[in-house]
Write a protein that holds these residues in place. Structure first.
Motif, PDB file in Angstrom:
ATOM      1  N   ARG A 157      15.402 -18.450 -24.622  1.00 38.59           N
ATOM      2  CA  ARG A 157      15.100 -19.888 -24.661  1.00 38.59           C
ATOM      3  C   ARG A 157      16.404 -20.681 -24.647  1.00 38.59           C
ATOM      4  NH1 ARG A 157      10.664 -20.390 -29.480  1.00 38.59           N
ATOM      5  NH2 ARG A 157       9.010 -19.228 -28.440  1.00 38.59           N
ATOM      6  N   VAL A 158      16.286 -21.956 -24.326  1.00 43.12           N
ATOM      7  CA  VAL A 158      17.418 -22.880 -24.317  1.00 43.12           C
ATOM      8  C   VAL A 158      17.184 -23.925 -25.398  1.00 43.12           C
ATOM      9  CG1 VAL A 158      18.605 -24.632 -22.931  1.00 43.12           C
ATOM     10  CG2 VAL A 158      17.850 -22.492 -21.863  1.00 43.12           C
ATOM     11  N   VAL A 159      18.214 -24.215 -26.163  1.00 41.30           N
ATOM     12  CA  VAL A 159      18.143 -25.266 -27.180  1.00 41.30           C
ATOM     13  C   VAL A 159      18.728 -26.528 -26.551  1.00 41.30           C
ATOM     14  CG1 VAL A 159      18.912 -25.984 -29.476  1.00 41.30           C
ATOM     15  CG2 VAL A 159      18.360 -23.581 -29.045  1.00 41.30           C
ATOM     16  N   PRO A 160      18.015 -27.643 -26.575  1.00 36.38           N
ATOM     17  CA  PRO A 160      18.525 -28.865 -25.933  1.00 36.38           C
ATOM     18  C   PRO A 160      19.852 -29.328 -26.537  1.00 36.38           C
ATOM     19  CG  PRO A 160      16.206 -29.106 -26.516  1.00 36.38           C
ATOM     20  CD  PRO A 160      16.683 -27.834 -27.154  1.00 36.38           C
ATOM     21  N   ASN A 214      26.528 -19.468 -27.794  1.00 31.45           N
ATOM     22  CA  ASN A 214      25.176 -19.550 -27.238  1.00 31.45           C
ATOM     23  C   ASN A 214      24.215 -19.602 -28.415  1.00 31.45           C
ATOM     24  OD1 ASN A 214      25.352 -16.644 -27.878  1.00 31.45           O
ATOM     25  ND2 ASN A 214      23.464 -16.464 -26.713  1.00 31.45           N
ATOM     26  N   PRO A 215      23.003 -20.071 -28.209  1.00 30.78           N
ATOM     27  CA  PRO A 215      22.060 -20.135 -29.331  1.00 30.78           C
ATOM     28  C   PRO A 215      21.660 -18.741 -29.803  1.00 30.78           C
ATOM     29  CG  PRO A 215      21.266 -21.419 -27.451  1.00 30.78           C
ATOM     30  CD  PRO A 215      22.431 -20.608 -26.982  1.00 30.78           C
ATOM     31  N   GLY A 216      21.569 -18.583 -31.111  1.00 31.30           N
ATOM     32  CA  GLY A 216      20.982 -17.378 -31.671  1.00 31.30           C
ATOM     33  C   GLY A 216      19.472 -17.504 -31.641  1.00 31.30           C
ATOM     34  N   LEU A 217      18.801 -16.433 -31.997  1.00 30.37           N
ATOM     35  CA  LEU A 217      17.332 -16.446 -31.947  1.00 30.37           C
ATOM     36  C   LEU A 217      16.729 -17.439 -32.928  1.00 30.37           C
ATOM     37  CD1 LEU A 217      16.546 -12.652 -31.478  1.00 30.37           C
ATOM     38  CD2 LEU A 217      16.849 -14.438 -29.733  1.00 30.37           C
ATOM     39  N   HIS A 219      16.906 -25.968 -32.954  1.00 29.20           N
ATOM     40  CA  HIS A 219      18.057 -26.671 -33.536  1.00 29.20           C
ATOM     41  C   HIS A 219      19.289 -25.783 -33.544  1.00 29.20           C
ATOM     42  CE1 HIS A 219      15.419 -29.885 -34.741  1.00 29.20           C
ATOM     43  NE2 HIS A 219      14.641 -29.027 -35.374  1.00 29.20           N
ATOM     44  N   HIS A 220      20.431 -26.373 -33.254  1.00 29.16           N
ATOM     45  CA  HIS A 220      21.701 -25.650 -33.188  1.00 29.16           C
ATOM     46  C   HIS A 220      22.143 -25.146 -34.561  1.00 29.16           C
ATOM     47  CE1 HIS A 220      22.581 -26.770 -29.010  1.00 29.16           C
ATOM     48  NE2 HIS A 220      21.913 -27.878 -29.300  1.00 29.16           N
ATOM     49  N   PHE A 221      22.819 -23.999 -34.558  1.00 24.46           N
ATOM     50  CA  PHE A 221      23.409 -23.405 -35.767  1.00 24.46           C
ATOM     51  C   PHE A 221      22.382 -23.308 -36.902  1.00 24.46           C
ATOM     52  CE2 PHE A 221      26.913 -25.532 -33.469  1.00 24.46           C
ATOM     53  CZ  PHE A 221      27.720 -24.413 -33.206  1.00 24.46           C
ATOM     54  N   ALA A 222      21.186 -22.805 -36.576  1.00 26.33           N
ATOM     55  CA  ALA A 222      20.079 -22.813 -37.529  1.00 26.33           C
ATOM     56  C   ALA A 222      20.014 -21.584 -38.442  1.00 26.33           C
ATOM     57  CB  ALA A 222      18.750 -22.947 -36.781  1.00 26.33           C
ATOM     58  N   ARG A 223      20.729 -20.524 -38.132  1.00 22.48           N
ATOM     59  CA  ARG A 223      20.682 -19.340 -38.990  1.00 22.48           C
ATOM     60  C   ARG A 223      21.252 -19.704 -40.352  1.00 22.48           C
ATOM     61  NH1 ARG A 223      19.209 -14.996 -38.868  1.00 22.48           N
ATOM     62  NH2 ARG A 223      19.566 -13.079 -37.841  1.00 22.48           N
ATOM     63  N   GLY A 283      29.644 -40.035 -33.528  1.00 24.78           N
ATOM     64  CA  GLY A 283      30.432 -39.784 -32.325  1.00 24.78           C
ATOM     65  C   GLY A 283      30.606 -38.306 -32.032  1.00 24.78           C
ATOM     66  N   LEU A 284      29.669 -37.488 -32.529  1.00 19.23           N
ATOM     67  CA  LEU A 284      29.743 -36.040 -32.366  1.00 19.23           C
ATOM     68  C   LEU A 284      28.526 -35.537 -31.588  1.00 19.23           C
ATOM     69  CD1 LEU A 284      30.608 -35.221 -36.096  1.00 19.23           C
ATOM     70  CD2 LEU A 284      32.219 -35.617 -34.207  1.00 19.23           C
ATOM     71  N   GLY A 285      28.678 -34.400 -30.929  1.00 15.63           N
ATOM     72  CA  GLY A 285      27.572 -33.789 -30.211  1.00 15.63           C
ATOM     73  C   GLY A 285      27.697 -32.280 -30.233  1.00 15.63           C
ATOM     74  N   ILE A 286      26.669 -31.609 -29.702  1.00 14.09           N
ATOM     75  CA  ILE A 286      26.652 -30.146 -29.649  1.00 14.09           C
ATOM     76  C   ILE A 286      26.095 -29.674 -28.314  1.00 14.09           C
ATOM     77  CG2 ILE A 286      25.832 -27.994 -30.701  1.00 14.09           C
ATOM     78  CD1 ILE A 286      25.285 -29.478 -33.266  1.00 14.09           C
ATOM     79  N   THR A 287      26.752 -28.675 -27.748  1.00 16.16           N
ATOM     80  CA  THR A 287      26.280 -27.957 -26.570  1.00 16.16           C
ATOM     81  C   THR A 287      26.661 -26.498 -26.762  1.00 16.16           C
ATOM     82  OG1 THR A 287      26.220 -27.987 -24.149  1.00 16.16           O
ATOM     83  CG2 THR A 287      28.374 -28.361 -25.184  1.00 16.16           C
ATOM     84  N   ASN A 288      26.494 -25.685 -25.732  1.00 16.08           N
ATOM     85  CA  ASN A 288      26.860 -24.267 -25.784  1.00 16.08           C
ATOM     86  C   ASN A 288      27.541 -23.846 -24.495  1.00 16.08           C
ATOM     87  OD1 ASN A 288      25.682 -23.031 -28.333  1.00 16.08           O
ATOM     88  ND2 ASN A 288      23.927 -24.147 -27.528  1.00 16.08           N
ATOM     89  N   VAL A 289      28.374 -22.804 -24.583  1.00 20.66           N
ATOM     90  CA  VAL A 289      28.988 -22.243 -23.380  1.00 20.66           C
ATOM     91  C   VAL A 289      27.895 -21.623 -22.512  1.00 20.66           C
ATOM     92  CG1 VAL A 289      30.609 -20.541 -22.460  1.00 20.66           C
ATOM     93  CG2 VAL A 289      31.214 -21.808 -24.523  1.00 20.66           C
ATOM     94  N   VAL A 290      27.062 -20.802 -23.127  1.00 21.12           N
ATOM     95  CA  VAL A 290      25.948 -20.166 -22.422  1.00 21.12           C
ATOM     96  C   VAL A 290      24.661 -20.699 -23.043  1.00 21.12           C
ATOM     97  CG1 VAL A 290      24.803 -17.968 -21.876  1.00 21.12           C
ATOM     98  CG2 VAL A 290      27.313 -18.104 -21.900  1.00 21.12           C
ATOM     99  N   ALA A 291      23.729 -21.135 -22.221  1.00 19.42           N
ATOM    100  CA  ALA A 291      22.533 -21.811 -22.726  1.00 19.42           C
ATOM    101  C   ALA A 291      21.477 -20.871 -23.284  1.00 19.42           C
ATOM    102  CB  ALA A 291      21.911 -22.660 -21.617  1.00 19.42           C
ATOM    103  N   ARG A 292      21.395 -19.636 -22.782  1.00 16.93           N
ATOM    104  CA  ARG A 292      20.280 -18.766 -23.179  1.00 16.93           C
ATOM    105  C   ARG A 292      20.503 -18.126 -24.541  1.00 16.93           C
ATOM    106  NH1 ARG A 292      20.041 -13.143 -22.455  1.00 16.93           N
ATOM    107  NH2 ARG A 292      21.994 -12.248 -21.709  1.00 16.93           N
TER     108      ARG A 292
END
Length: 182
Positions: A12-15, A30-33, A40-44, A75-84
């Motif tokens: 899956r991809v996390v927006p 990249n997002p963990g499971l 949500h990012h960094f949810a573990r 003024g901060l955001g989050i993305t990932n190098v690899v989306a999956r």
């Protein structure tokens, strides 16, 4: 979450949490499971991103993953190098990292954050072909966007404590604040 629910989140991809003109765009590997399952990012629970973000002074209080959109107000955001999403980052191929670097470059060119902060030195090295890069500000830029490599906040990264990680994040915060005052 059950093991089955976590496995169902694989690939899956996390927006992204992004907007134009951010001060700092944080970029995970990249997002963990768990992140993919919750959206949500960094949810573990063992991930130290949210505590370190607060300890370093980026946020006035410790946010939880479900509050990630509040980052935009700072003024901060989050993305990932690899989306999956994967269970572990070592499931990703070098080509996925390189392709992620190209995709990330295009995203940064479009959004023009002042800083891109890649959280994971190995991911930065592979995605951008910089095998000798070290933690801290990088020589490489993407347009006017400066790049800072930060330690990976995963609980598996035993080389860094939350306190030492917060010190490095704070170095970036000081640089980003100095940029704003120019």
């Amino acid at each position: 979450m059950t093991p089955e629910e976590l496995q169902a989140a694989r690939d899956r991809v996390v927006p992204d949490v992004v907007a134009g003109g951010l001060s700092v765009l944080f970029c995970g590997i990249n997002p963990g499971l768990m992140s993919a399952a919750t959206g949500h990012h960094f949810a573990r629970p063992g991930n130290r991103f949210w505590p370190v973000l607060h300890l370093s002074g980026f946020t006035p209080r410790r946010l939880v993953p479900a509050e990630e959109r509040e980052l935009l107000a700072y003024g901060l955001g989050i993305t990932n190098v690899v989306a999956r999403a994967t269970a572990r980052a070592d499931e990703l191929t070098a080509e996925e990292f390189r392709e992620g670097g190209r995709t990330l470059t295009a995203k940064v060119e479009e959004l023009s954050p002042r800083w891109l902060a890649v959280v994971g030195i190995t991911a930065y090295r592979t995605a951008f072909g910089e095998p000798k890069a070290v933690i801290g500000p990088q020589e490489r830029t993407i347009g006017d966007t400066r790049i800072w490599a930060l330690p990976n906040p995963s609980g598996l990264n035993a080389h860094w404590t939350a306190a030492t990680m917060a010190e490095e994040f704070a170095r970036l915060r000081v640089a980003a604040t100095a940029d704003r005052s120019r």
